[in-house]
Scaffold this active site. Structure first.
Site, PDB file in Angstrom:
ATOM      1  N   ASP A 129       0.863  -1.183   0.000  1.00 36.18           N
ATOM      2  CA  ASP A 129       0.000   0.000   0.000  1.00 36.18           C
ATOM      3  C   ASP A 129       0.899   1.232   0.000  1.00 36.18           C
ATOM      4  O   ASP A 129       2.127   1.100  -0.066  1.00 36.18           O
ATOM      5  CB  ASP A 129      -0.972  -0.009   1.197  1.00 36.18           C
ATOM      6  CG  ASP A 129      -2.305   0.643   0.821  1.00 36.18           C
ATOM      7  OD1 ASP A 129      -2.299   1.828   0.458  1.00 36.18           O
ATOM      8  OD2 ASP A 129      -3.344  -0.045   0.882  1.00 36.18           O
TER       9      ASP A 129
ATOM     10  N   HIS B 233      -2.702   3.340  -4.555  1.00 37.81           N
ATOM     11  CA  HIS B 233      -2.110   2.804  -3.318  1.00 37.81           C
ATOM     12  C   HIS B 233      -0.702   2.266  -3.584  1.00 37.81           C
ATOM     13  O   HIS B 233      -0.327   1.207  -3.084  1.00 37.81           O
ATOM     14  CB  HIS B 233      -3.010   1.711  -2.724  1.00 37.81           C
ATOM     15  CG  HIS B 233      -4.293   2.264  -2.160  1.00 37.81           C
ATOM     16  ND1 HIS B 233      -4.338   2.960  -0.979  1.00 37.81           N
ATOM     17  CD2 HIS B 233      -5.571   2.256  -2.626  1.00 37.81           C
ATOM     18  CE1 HIS B 233      -5.591   3.337  -0.739  1.00 37.81           C
ATOM     19  NE2 HIS B 233      -6.360   2.926  -1.719  1.00 37.81           N
TER      20      HIS B 233
ATOM     21  N   GLU C 265      -9.808   3.142  -5.324  1.00 39.49           N
ATOM     22  CA  GLU C 265      -9.414   4.501  -4.958  1.00 39.49           C
ATOM     23  C   GLU C 265      -8.255   5.029  -5.812  1.00 39.49           C
ATOM     24  O   GLU C 265      -7.157   5.269  -5.312  1.00 39.49           O
ATOM     25  CB  GLU C 265      -9.045   4.550  -3.471  1.00 39.49           C
ATOM     26  CG  GLU C 265     -10.216   4.157  -2.592  1.00 39.49           C
ATOM     27  CD  GLU C 265      -9.901   4.170  -1.095  1.00 39.49           C
ATOM     28  OE1 GLU C 265     -10.758   4.631  -0.335  1.00 39.49           O
ATOM     29  OE2 GLU C 265      -8.810   3.720  -0.684  1.00 39.49           O
TER      30      GLU C 265
HETATM   31  C1  ACM Z   1     -10.880  -0.200   0.420  1.00 44.39           C
HETATM   32  O1  ACM Z   1     -11.332  -0.154   1.567  1.00 44.39           O
HETATM   33  N1  ACM Z   1     -10.255   0.855  -0.117  1.00 44.39           N
HETATM   34  C2  ACM Z   1     -11.025  -1.375  -0.408  1.00 44.39           C
END
Ligand code: ACM
Ligand code: ZN
Length: 769
Positions: free
Chosen positions: A205, A266, A330
């Site tokens: 991440d 991420h 995201e």
């Molecule tokens: C997430 O909680 N961004 C999958």
């Protein structure tokens, strides 16, 4: 409805057996009859199996090992093909399995002369053993005093069992905080006991890359480490040898480890290691703050694709799982929109917009997996474009996306923020709420339900280093395990809660530092006409000791008796304890007992159903908000300018008016541009004979910096010394109506990172003294 009725009567017949059993089976089996008597396991006991396969032998050895670890003796295992079953044995029978037994199903019979496990696979046998553990005393889970243990009594039973869902998962986020190998193994042990079978391992991440990749050593030498706000270096990663060890450890417990390499967003840790992966190629640090970052992989560069192919090659070599999770959640489009290579890619591939570009990238990566016979899993954002037909969609933003994904023919894992996010506090998701989760959307046709593979608990770790994880996982994970294993019609929360109560000694024996079932303590205010607030403590979980605290202005804290009577302004707290081992965080509430408490409030626009602050009286309940906009004391509004009317009955003499606003810039919560208060004198008040005079007064703002990044509570106040002698204390000017006209932006201004997005206004209290 005959079908339904049969099931209900079946359940009612079963419940008494569970309620009176001293043992608690979690997850509850499909059918269980607890019977009188016990099978005594001792040094003469043998473990037998009737088909000589490696995985069945492994289950037999596991039984011997489990008993040996906690006893002064260790049974041995051997093949037994004869028709008569020796007394005092535990037999694993594959031969007796019938054709209709499900792969993870089993039948467990325990009688005084022995135990027999029948299953069509080693997985089913393994789950029978997990059930049998729960029919032994809780001490069976602990090695303490093993030298004196000469035998064990397993309660007699007949259990027929199989899971409702094939995917029974737990996600561990090892990127935000690193979790060490022993912790992961211990968690795998508990998952196995709870019959969970997928560890979704979030390995990369923004804040850390945790997987050794031989070809790109900087991913871990740089990407696994960050500098925290206080200057400390933080990080860690798993070597490939450790990963192989964990994968094998999990496989021995019927758990598939599904790795997640989250892309193309991420990815800040990878970009910190290899800046060439991003659109700007800027040298960036591994961040130590949380949120969604704009710097993502550049899909316009061929180097990015080669890099990810290489990484996935090593990932697939390490993880035999048929599924590999590629994230896809995201992804802000900002960098791609400004990147010439991304634009060129869109042109060459005929992609309309950045969504299509993301979809192209994910499909390209799914192809890398497919070339080695693997399937991609992606978070539900991947539904915003075309998708490989065999891609599995993991729904998180809402359960509605599950129906949408199934309609498009995809298999789905359901883990919505509403029920499955274990990083959320108990005030939002407690054990009862998890238990109420159903992975099958209510609007899904029965013929399509097979596409719902199951569900998963999500343990994100932004705010949970390793030592805080168990109290978030347990006991909520027990509820998730039962949701995913036990037939829906058989679920009953109060029965489950009783079993959880009986289960705690087993968790204690396993050394689990579990937390609370629900928000452990609440502070409930009550009001009368005397202008004070009376606080009482309350809990919904049994067996807790509660304490009420008063925080004094000199910084000291003292315990106070309940009910606690609060006058003026101050801070009250509460805490819960269980057995001296488990202690809650201290709940703290700031209050200001004031003149307008319980006044009638009307709004020109309704407050958000998500941020009600407790309802219509939230602005006059004397309870102030904290800097957490989700603390339940803030009322949130969108839509810009608004008017709030507060009516005082009887009229009051007032010399000070304070309004509390929240500023949380990142979350789009801004203080108002201005507030005007119009104050109407009550009939018969001192203000000459004009009872309808309206004062329009600008309020002083304490909001010097409207762009401040740290969330804070701002007070706009009007006091008697602003030159208006008519609101001085001691005057007999009494008011019966105050109108607040608030000017606030509808959308976020140009300087905000989400320029043009919805602007929020959060108000906690209108204080009158
Ligand atoms: C997430 O909680 N961004 C999958
Ligand atoms: Zn780019």
């Amino acid at each position: 409805m005959l079908f339904l009725r049969i099931h209900i009567s079946f359940v009612i017949l079963l419940l008494p057996a569970f309620l009176h059993a001293q043992h608690a089976l979690i997850p509850a089996p499909v059918r269980a009859a607890i019977q009188p008597g016990a099978f005594h396991i001792d040094e003469e006991t043998e473990v037998l199996y009737d088909v000589d396969s490696m995985d069945v032998r492994a289950v037999a050895e596991d039984i011997c090992e489990r008993i040996g670890r906690v006893s002064s003796f260790r049974p041995s295992a051997r093949l037994h093909t004869g028709t008569t079953i020796p007394r005092n044995s535990i037999l694993l029978s594959l031969r007796e399995a019938t054709e209709n037994m499900l792969p993870e199903g089993y039948v467990l019979r325990i009688a005084p002369n022995g135990a027999r496990i029948t299953a069509s696979s080693a997985a089913g046998m393994f789950y029978a053993v997990q059930t049998m553990r729960q029919l032994l005393p809780a001490r069976f889970e602990s090695t303490a005093g093993r030298d004196t243990v000469r035998g064990w009594d397993a309660t007699c039973c007949l259990i027929v069992d199989a899971p409702r869902f094939a995917w029974r998962g737990l996600m561990l986020d090892c990127a935000r905080h690193f979790l060490d190998v022993d912790f992961i193994k211990h968690t795998l042990d508990v998952m196995a006991l709870l019959k969970l079978n997928r560890l979704h391992w979030h390995l990369s991440d923004d804040q850390g890359w945790r997987l050794e990749i031989k070809r790109y050593p900087a991913l871990t030498s740089v990407g696994a480490w960050r500098t925290e706000a206080d200057g400390r270096r933080y990080g860690g990663y798993y070597t490939q040898q450790q990963v192989r060890d964990i994968v094998a450890y999990a496989a021995a417990r019927n758990i598939t480890v599904v790795p997640e390499i989250d892309m193309p967003g991420h990815m800040r840790a990878a970009i910190a290691a290899y800046p060439v992966l991003s659109c700007t190629q800027e040298r960036l640090e591994v961040p130590h703050t949380w949120g969604v970052f704009k710097d993502v992989l550049c899909p316009g560069r061929d180097e990015t694709l080669t890099f990810m192919d290489d990484v996935l090659d090593e990932v697939m070599a390490l993880f035999p799982s048929q599924w590999i999770h590629l994230g896809g959640d995201e992804v802000p489009p900002d960098r791609w929109e400004a990147c010439s290579r991304c634009r060129a890619r869109m042109e060459n591939e005929g992609l309309q917009d950045v969504h299509a570009l993301q979809s192209w990238f994910m499909t390209r990566m799914a192809g890398t997996l497919a070339a080695q016979g693997r399937r991609m899993i992606g978070w539900d954002e991947i539904l915003s474009g075309p998708l490989a037909p065999d891609a599995v969609v993991q729904c998180w933003r809402s359960i509605d996306s599950a129906t949408a994904a199934v309609e498009r023919g995809h298999d789905v894992i359901v883990s919505p923020t509403s029920h499955a996010y274990f990083d959320y506090p108990l005030s939002r998701i407690d054990m009862e709420r998890v238990y109420a989760f159903d992975p099958i959307p209510t609007d899904l046709k029965p013929s399509k339900q097979g596409h719902i593979l199951g569900g998963e608990a999500e343990m994100w770790t932004e705010r949970a280093p390793q030592d805080r994880i168990e109290r978030r996982l347990y006991p909520r994970l027990l509820a998730m395990a039962e949701v995913l294993w036990t037939a829906e019609l058989q679920r009953n929360f109060s029965n489950f809660r009783d079993r959880v109560t009986k289960y705690y000694p087993r968790l204690d024996s396993l050394g689990i530092r579990y937390g609370f079932e629900t928000l452990p303590v609440q502070l409930l205010p009550s009001y009368d006409s005397s202008g004070v607030i009376t606080f009482d403590t309350k809990t919904r979980q049994g067996g807790l000791q509660l304490q009420c605290l008063e925080f004094q202005s000199n910084g000291s804290v003292r315990e106070v008796a309940t009910p606690f009577i609060a006058t003026g302004a101050g801070e009250v707290g509460a805490m819960a304890r269980k057995n001296d081992r488990l202690q809650s965080d201290t709940l703290r509430l700031c209050y200001d007992a004031h003149e307008a408490m319980l006044a009638r409030v009307q709004y020109s626009r309704p407050y958000s159903p998500h941020y009600t602050g407790g309802g219509d009286s939230a602005l006059v309940d004397g309870i102030l908000g904290s800097v957490d906009h989700r603390d339940g004391h803030w009322q949130g509004f969108t839509g810009g300018d608004m008017v709030i009317d507060i009516r005082l009955d009887p009229p009051r003499s007032v010399h000070e008016l304070q309004l509390g606003f929240l500023q949380h810039t990142r979350a789009g919560i801004l203080p108002p541009d201005s507030v005007e208060a119009e104050i109407r004198f009550a009939a018969g008040s001192r203000d000459d004979n004009d009872t309808r005079v309206v004062l329009t007064l600008p309020l002083r703002s304490a909001a010097a910096d409207r762009k401040g990044e740290t969330p804070r509570r701002l007070v706009y106040s009007l006091e008697g010394d602003t030159g208006e002698d008519r609101i001085r204390p001691g005057s007999d000017s009494r008011f019966d109506h105050i109108r607040l006209s608030i000017k606030a932006p509808k959308s976020l201004p140009a300087w905000h990172r989400n320029n043009g997005g919805t602007a929020w206004l959060f108000i906690d209290e209108c204080v009158l003294h």
